[in-house]
Design a protein around this motif. Structure first.
Motif, PDB file in Angstrom:
ATOM      1  N   TYR A 535       0.831  -1.214   0.000  1.00  0.00           N
ATOM      2  CA  TYR A 535       0.000   0.000   0.000  1.00  0.00           C
ATOM      3  C   TYR A 535       0.860   1.256   0.000  1.00  0.00           C
ATOM      4  N   VAL A 536       2.063   1.143   0.547  1.00  0.00           N
ATOM      5  CA  VAL A 536       3.089   2.163   0.437  1.00  0.00           C
ATOM      6  C   VAL A 536       4.407   1.405   0.429  1.00  0.00           C
ATOM      7  N   SER A 537       5.387   1.862  -0.340  1.00  0.00           N
ATOM      8  CA  SER A 537       6.597   1.063  -0.526  1.00  0.00           C
ATOM      9  C   SER A 537       7.854   1.848  -0.156  1.00  0.00           C
ATOM     10  N   TYR A 538       8.813   1.106   0.397  1.00  0.00           N
ATOM     11  CA  TYR A 538      10.099   1.681   0.783  1.00  0.00           C
ATOM     12  C   TYR A 538      11.234   0.788   0.289  1.00  0.00           C
ATOM     13  N   GLN A 539      12.466   1.239   0.506  1.00  0.00           N
ATOM     14  CA  GLN A 539      13.624   0.583  -0.095  1.00  0.00           C
ATOM     15  C   GLN A 539      14.514  -0.144   0.903  1.00  0.00           C
ATOM     16  N   SER A 540      14.223  -0.025   2.208  1.00  0.00           N
ATOM     17  CA  SER A 540      15.126  -0.640   3.184  1.00  0.00           C
ATOM     18  C   SER A 540      14.355  -1.045   4.429  1.00  0.00           C
ATOM     19  N   THR A 545      10.745   0.090   9.007  1.00  0.00           N
ATOM     20  CA  THR A 545      10.594   0.124  10.464  1.00  0.00           C
ATOM     21  C   THR A 545      10.204   1.522  10.935  1.00  0.00           C
ATOM     22  N   ASP A 546      10.813   2.544  10.359  1.00  0.00           N
ATOM     23  CA  ASP A 546      10.461   3.919  10.727  1.00  0.00           C
ATOM     24  C   ASP A 546       8.976   4.180  10.491  1.00  0.00           C
ATOM     25  N   GLU A 547       8.473   3.748   9.331  1.00  0.00           N
ATOM     26  CA  GLU A 547       7.067   3.982   9.041  1.00  0.00           C
ATOM     27  C   GLU A 547       6.171   3.137   9.943  1.00  0.00           C
ATOM     28  N   TYR A 548       6.586   1.904  10.219  1.00  0.00           N
ATOM     29  CA  TYR A 548       5.809   1.065  11.124  1.00  0.00           C
ATOM     30  C   TYR A 548       5.679   1.745  12.484  1.00  0.00           C
ATOM     31  N   ASP A 592      13.057  -4.140  11.801  1.00  0.00           N
ATOM     32  CA  ASP A 592      13.920  -4.233  12.975  1.00  0.00           C
ATOM     33  C   ASP A 592      13.064  -4.784  14.117  1.00  0.00           C
ATOM     34  N   ALA A 593      13.265  -6.061  14.438  1.00  0.00           N
ATOM     35  CA  ALA A 593      12.379  -6.748  15.378  1.00  0.00           C
ATOM     36  C   ALA A 593      12.365  -6.078  16.742  1.00  0.00           C
ATOM     37  N   GLU A 594      13.488  -5.588  17.208  1.00  0.00           N
ATOM     38  CA  GLU A 594      13.545  -4.986  18.543  1.00  0.00           C
ATOM     39  C   GLU A 594      12.726  -3.704  18.605  1.00  0.00           C
ATOM     40  N   ARG A 595      12.839  -2.869  17.580  1.00  0.00           N
ATOM     41  CA  ARG A 595      12.072  -1.624  17.566  1.00  0.00           C
ATOM     42  C   ARG A 595      10.582  -1.892  17.445  1.00  0.00           C
TER      43      ARG A 595
END
Length: 608
Positions: A535-540, A545-548, A592-595
């Motif tokens: 629905y929205v795409s990123y490259q890394s 994780t930032d968007e999550y 990033d599982a921890e975040r």
């Protein structure tokens, strides 16, 4: 002479070894799609060998999974005299792990055949033939005699084959017809032309097939309903060939120690007290173990092992807002949308370990709930959820059209209906699913309709579901076509960020779908020819994780406004969708599982 004998022995050994080796090599995964590690290491001689019905486990059974003969023939053909090859049961004919990977279509039928040897020490028992699930219409023959049929792709069914057994080996045939989305049947996300949010058809046997010997008088099914407010569990049994004076007994154990033991005549119910009950929750998934026996004239004639969890799901008003409650305490339910698809097995996980893995990873990421999305799983999936401590919202695998979907307002266009035949098909299968899963402590919410797909008579279906199971909540219409005063939950969908665009002050309000953050990971894609999407795409991983985290912090702000649960899309990539927390082959975690774990904890605790 001695040399000749040695040569003959060596020749016989070589022939036997070569035959076994050729047999082992006769099955290979079909196609070139990506595989999970479990699929890559699959042993066709040991396929899904775990006991298939852990809620009702008897000591003896025979697994019929493995290589069967198969044939695809036009509709209304006779039993094939010759077959097309071998298929690995319980994988659907369209899947790679079946070894076939062919489409069926409504103009064809899929035939299966295998030979069965009944163990000699089962003599005197009634023999039951069980199917975990077959999609969609199945007809079953034993020794060229039709013994039964079943329609519906998601619930188990069985037949007593005792009257049809013959001396020696038995020939078992199964014929399956599956029109997928051409006949309005419940089919979840299966379509004949996959793309977008819809996936490859699944036809035929896709769960374990097995035999079980039972006494002529035995227990067919049972129900258990925990009541933590009164410290009891209610038990009732459904039996076969019983008579007045037959008695069933329930023994409850806590870590091996008997804590309760009661008997009742067949036809009665038992309220079994559980003193100082240990409550089940995701943080403490304690399960009581039970033995249920049937007695006639003082002798035990049937017995099985089971379990239950003492837990309560409800919605209660707190400071003027209805909140979801677990065990009489406000509890924010935060989970993933879990489609339950596999790149190599489609509907069928490659193994029991694989089935368990998705729940384990979801738990590790800090979620306490899974929304099982328009699919029903094998019984062992729900056992793993119970043992690991995972709440489950269970969807009906909807089918049918979506003529009118109103997402941001209450529905104002009359009563949705379908044809009488489609309505009857839906109700038959929904009841089978509710009955099948009733005893699982992890299931806390039933979801009969999703985003208007095949939605009809919403108030009637909601009330009927509540009558079938008063112990759980009903999320009538996940994502839209909401009716005021119908059901327990107002469930909103919005992509990509969470959004509160509608509110019902008489229900628990949740964000039933949001997110869908996409990330393409090369070498982990189902289809490299078509565009993969989110629905929205990123490259890394970092950007995803930032968007999550950004979306999760929005959720925290919505908790004060009334949200009491949320579902992130989704657990894994599925075919062309790359918006999972894991890749489709389960080989990479895409955040990033921890975040993620840390912000999920903050979302859940925001209700405090």
């Amino acid at each position: 002479m001695r040399v000749l004998k040695l040569c003959l022995l060596f020749t016989a050994f070589l022939f036997t070894f070569t035959s076994l080796n050729l047999q082992a090599q006769s099955w290979q995964p079909a196609g070139d799609k990506i595989k999970t590690e479990w699929g890559e290491n699959l042993d066709p001689d040991n396929v899904w060998d775990a006991y298939p019905r852990p809620m009702m486990e008897r000591s003896e059974w025979m697994n019929l999974n493995g290589l069967w003969d198969y044939a695809i023939r036009p509709v209304n053909s006779q039993t094939p005299e010759e077959f097309d090859g071998e298929i690995l049961v319980p994988f659907a004919v369209e899947s790679s792990l079946s070894g076939v990977m062919e489409r069926l279509g409504k103009e064809n039928e899929l035939w299966y055949e295998r030979e069965i040897e009944i163990p000699s020490d089962w003599e005197g028992s009634d023999i039951l033939l069980h199917f975990g699930a077959v999609d969609w219409k199945a007809e079953v023959w034993l020794n060229n005699i039709k013994i039964g049929a079943h329609t519906g792709g998601y619930a188990p069914f069985s037949f007593d084959i005792t009257p049809y057994l013959q001396d020696g080996s038995q020939t078992l045939n199964v014929k399956v017809w599956d029109p997928t989305n051409d006949e309005g049947q419940p089919r979840g996300k299966q379509v004949n032309e996959p793309g977008g949010i819809y996936y490859t058809p699944v036809s035929g046997i896709w769960q374990t097939v097995w035999l079980e010997p039972v006494s002529n008088a035995s227990i067919k099914d049972f129900r258990q309903t925990p009541d933590i407010d009164n410290g009891i569990v209610n038990f009732s049994v459904d039996t076969r060939n019983t008579q007045p004076g037959d008695v069933f007994e329930v023994t409850v154990r806590d870590e091996g120690e008997v804590v309760a033991e009661q008997r009742a005549g067949v036809g009665q119910e038992l309220d079994v007290p559980i003193p100082d009950a240990k409550l089940w929750s995701p943080e403490s998934p304690f399960l009581y173990r039970t033995e249920i026996t049937l007695h006639r004239d003082g002798e035990e004639v049937d017995r099985f092992d089971s379990y239950f969890g003492m837990r309560k799901i409800s919605m209660e008003r707190v400071n003027g807002i209805y909140r979801l409650h677990l065990n009489n305490e406000p509890y924010f339910q935060f989970g993933t949308l879990d489609q339950g698809w596999w790149p190599d097995g489609l509907y069928t996980a490659p193994s029991d370990d694989a089935l368990k893995y998705d729940i384990e990873k979801t738990k590790e990421l800090g979620f306490n709930m899974i929304r099982k999305h328009v699919k029903v799983e094998p019984a062992r999936w729900y056992m793993h959820a119970d043992e690991l401590g995972m709440l489950v919202w269970q969807d009906m695998p909807n089918g049918g059209d979506q003529p009118n979907w109103q997402r941001t307002q209450f529905f104002d266009d009359g009563v949705l209906t379908r044809s009488p035949e489609e309505e009857a098909t839906f109700k038959k299968e929904w009841k089978e699913i509710v009955d099948y899963l009733y005893n699982q402590p992890g299931i806390v919410v039933w979801v009969p309709f999703n985003e208007g797909w095949g939605q009809f008579r919403t108030k009637e279906i909601t009330e009927w579901t509540q009558e079938m199971d008063p112990s759980r909540l009903v999320n009538s219409a996940s994502g839209g076509n909401h009716f005021p005063g119908v059901g327990d939950i107002m469930d909103l969908h919005n992509y990509p960020p969470p959004e509160m665009h509608l509110y019902d002050g008489m229900k628990a309000n949740v964000m039933g779908e949001y997110g869908g953050i996409g990330l393409v990971m090369d070498n982990h894609l189902w289809d490299t020819e078509k565009e993969n999407w989110g629905y929205v795409s990123y490259q890394s991983v970092e950007e995803v994780t930032d968007e999550y985290v950004n979306f999760a912090e929005m959720l925290i702000d919505f908790v004060d406004a009334g949200f009491t649960g949320a579902v992130y899309t989704q657990t894994t990539d599925v075919e062309g969708e790359v918006n999972g927390l894991m890749t489709y082959d389960r080989k990479r975690v895409k955040v990033d599982a921890e975040r993620v774990r840390d912000v999920n904890r903050r979302v859940i605790e925001a209700l405090d």
